[in-house]
Scaffold this active site. Structure first.
Site, PDB file in Angstrom:
ATOM      1  N   LYS A   1      -3.490   7.633  -3.739  1.00  0.00           N
ATOM      2  CA  LYS A   1      -2.615   8.466  -4.574  1.00  0.00           C
ATOM      3  C   LYS A   1      -1.687   7.608  -5.447  1.00  0.00           C
ATOM      4  O   LYS A   1      -1.593   7.793  -6.654  1.00  0.00           O
ATOM      5  CB  LYS A   1      -1.749   9.397  -3.694  1.00  0.00           C
ATOM      6  CG  LYS A   1      -2.548  10.282  -2.759  1.00  0.00           C
ATOM      7  CD  LYS A   1      -1.665  11.169  -1.898  1.00  0.00           C
ATOM      8  CE  LYS A   1      -0.809  10.422  -0.890  1.00  0.00           C
ATOM      9  NZ  LYS A   1      -1.576   9.727   0.176  1.00  0.00           N
TER      10      LYS A   1
ATOM     11  N   ARG B   1       4.031  18.019   1.830  1.00  0.00           N
ATOM     12  CA  ARG B   1       3.187  17.521   2.909  1.00  0.00           C
ATOM     13  C   ARG B   1       2.999  18.539   4.024  1.00  0.00           C
ATOM     14  O   ARG B   1       2.379  18.227   5.023  1.00  0.00           O
ATOM     15  CB  ARG B   1       3.839  16.274   3.500  1.00  0.00           C
ATOM     16  CG  ARG B   1       3.105  14.981   3.129  1.00  0.00           C
ATOM     17  CD  ARG B   1       3.923  13.836   3.680  1.00  0.00           C
ATOM     18  NE  ARG B   1       3.171  12.654   3.911  1.00  0.00           N
ATOM     19  CZ  ARG B   1       3.139  11.614   3.087  1.00  0.00           C
ATOM     20  NH1 ARG B   1       3.768  11.644   1.937  1.00  0.00           N
ATOM     21  NH2 ARG B   1       2.473  10.540   3.404  1.00  0.00           N
TER      22      ARG B   1
ATOM     23  N   ARG C   1      -3.618  -3.045   2.627  1.00  0.00           N
ATOM     24  CA  ARG C   1      -2.566  -2.736   1.635  1.00  0.00           C
ATOM     25  C   ARG C   1      -1.405  -3.711   1.786  1.00  0.00           C
ATOM     26  O   ARG C   1      -0.941  -3.996   2.876  1.00  0.00           O
ATOM     27  CB  ARG C   1      -2.057  -1.307   1.835  1.00  0.00           C
ATOM     28  CG  ARG C   1      -0.811  -0.999   1.003  1.00  0.00           C
ATOM     29  CD  ARG C   1      -0.621   0.468   0.740  1.00  0.00           C
ATOM     30  NE  ARG C   1      -0.375   1.261   1.929  1.00  0.00           N
ATOM     31  CZ  ARG C   1      -0.249   2.599   1.917  1.00  0.00           C
ATOM     32  NH1 ARG C   1      -0.368   3.265   0.768  1.00  0.00           N
ATOM     33  NH2 ARG C   1      -0.041   3.260   3.031  1.00  0.00           N
TER      34      ARG C   1
ATOM     35  N   ARG D   1       3.378  -3.034   5.203  1.00  0.00           N
ATOM     36  CA  ARG D   1       4.378  -2.076   5.686  1.00  0.00           C
ATOM     37  C   ARG D   1       4.293  -1.911   7.200  1.00  0.00           C
ATOM     38  O   ARG D   1       3.183  -1.834   7.746  1.00  0.00           O
ATOM     39  CB  ARG D   1       4.149  -0.716   5.019  1.00  0.00           C
ATOM     40  CG  ARG D   1       4.850  -0.557   3.704  1.00  0.00           C
ATOM     41  CD  ARG D   1       4.376   0.634   2.895  1.00  0.00           C
ATOM     42  NE  ARG D   1       4.200   1.890   3.622  1.00  0.00           N
ATOM     43  CZ  ARG D   1       3.706   3.000   3.057  1.00  0.00           C
ATOM     44  NH1 ARG D   1       3.337   3.005   1.776  1.00  0.00           N
ATOM     45  NH2 ARG D   1       3.563   4.097   3.757  1.00  0.00           N
TER      46      ARG D   1
ATOM     47  N   ARG E   1      -0.340   8.967  11.820  1.00  0.00           N
ATOM     48  CA  ARG E   1      -0.153   9.585  10.503  1.00  0.00           C
ATOM     49  C   ARG E   1      -1.371  10.433  10.133  1.00  0.00           C
ATOM     50  O   ARG E   1      -1.242  11.498   9.533  1.00  0.00           O
ATOM     51  CB  ARG E   1       0.096   8.504   9.441  1.00  0.00           C
ATOM     52  CG  ARG E   1       1.498   7.905   9.556  1.00  0.00           C
ATOM     53  CD  ARG E   1       1.613   6.564   8.863  1.00  0.00           C
ATOM     54  NE  ARG E   1       1.475   6.640   7.435  1.00  0.00           N
ATOM     55  CZ  ARG E   1       1.211   5.585   6.656  1.00  0.00           C
ATOM     56  NH1 ARG E   1       1.086   4.386   7.207  1.00  0.00           N
ATOM     57  NH2 ARG E   1       1.097   5.730   5.367  1.00  0.00           N
TER      58      ARG E   1
END
Ligand code: ADP
Ligand code: ADP
Length: 216
Positions: A13, A88, A127, A160, A171
């Site tokens: 996204k 969300r 990431r 992260r 998640r």
């Protein structure tokens, strides 16, 4: 253009948002980025949000909706906006509808990125984000010019905390239980566009500009 980007964590996204906001000259409203900024600035809300983020849970709706309400009071959103990671859950979707209604605005499209868990895990494990400006890279798919260093401001690239595998699994579960139902909410409103998130960054970008172009 008033766009929402939805999809599981790591589906792409934020990466797609980077190009779309330049193309349409609209602000990028990422609730995740706002929470990380608030934490960096040592605000009380930032500290509360961090606890939820690190556990891989959603930040409570009252805090999240208030942050969005405040962001929508800035004048730059008059030219449109792109939400990334909000709403969300159904409660947030309804809260957003109310805010938009009050302003007399309607959404252009809700874009859902679909991607299987194995793609998501690979994307999230690779990431890396710039510690200072938040620009997103990937160790193989979107490398910085110099390994470990941001192209824009030479900030350090970090993994992260909430991108560690056990938090990502949590998640993904929360995504399935709380966020996926929002897809149906926008389908019923005739706003849903589904994009195959497994395509390359360039392919997704071209597809999105084409379908959004047909909406204007
Ligand atoms: P990703 O892009 O990987 O999905 P985000 O930056 O969007 O990650 O979000 C990181 C974390 O911030 C989420 O796991 C959640 O804890 C919190 N968060 C972001 N947006 C919201 C939201 N709309 N509602 C509740 N929590 C949120
Ligand atoms: P999200 O905002 O949905 O959590 P990101 O845009 O941060 O996802 O992307 C997650 C990771 O996958 C990042 O490291 C990014 O560089 C990489 N990535 C994003 N889109 C693609 C794509 N289409 N193909 C390959 N890698 C991608």
């Amino acid at each position: 253009m008033r766009i929402i980007l939805m999809g599981p964590p790591g589906a792409g996204k934020g990466t797609a948002a980077e190009s779309l906001i330049k193309h349409y000259h609209i602000p990028h409203i990422s609730t995740g980025n706002i929470f990380r900024e608030l934490y960096k600035d040592r605000t009380k809300v930032g500290k509360i949000a961090k606890e939820y983020i690190e556990r891989g849970e959603l930040v409570p709706d009252d805090i999240t909706n208030e942050i969005v309400r405040h962001r929508l009071s800035h004048s730059d959103v008059k030219k449109g906006f792109l939400f990334d990671g909000y709403p969300r859950n159904l409660e947030q979707a309804e809260a957003l509808d109310k805010m938009l209604n009050d302003m007399g605005w309607t959404l252009t499209a809700a874009i859902n990125f679909s991607a299987p868990d194995e793609v998501i895990i690979k994307r999230i494990s690779g990431r890396r984000v710039c510690e200072t400006c938040g620009t997103v890279y990937h160790v193989t798919n979107k490398k910085p010019k110099v390994p470990g260093v941001c192209d824009h401001d030479q900030g350090r690239l970090i993994h992260r905390n909430d991108d560690m595998e056990h938090t990502v699994r949590r998640r993904l579960k929360i995504y399935l239980n709380h966020t996926e139902p929002v897809i149906g909410y926008y389908r019923e409103k005739g706003l849903l566009i589904t994009v195959d998130g497994t395509q390359s960054i360039e392919e997704i970008d071209q597809t999105l500009k084409k379908v959004l172009g047909e909406k204007t």
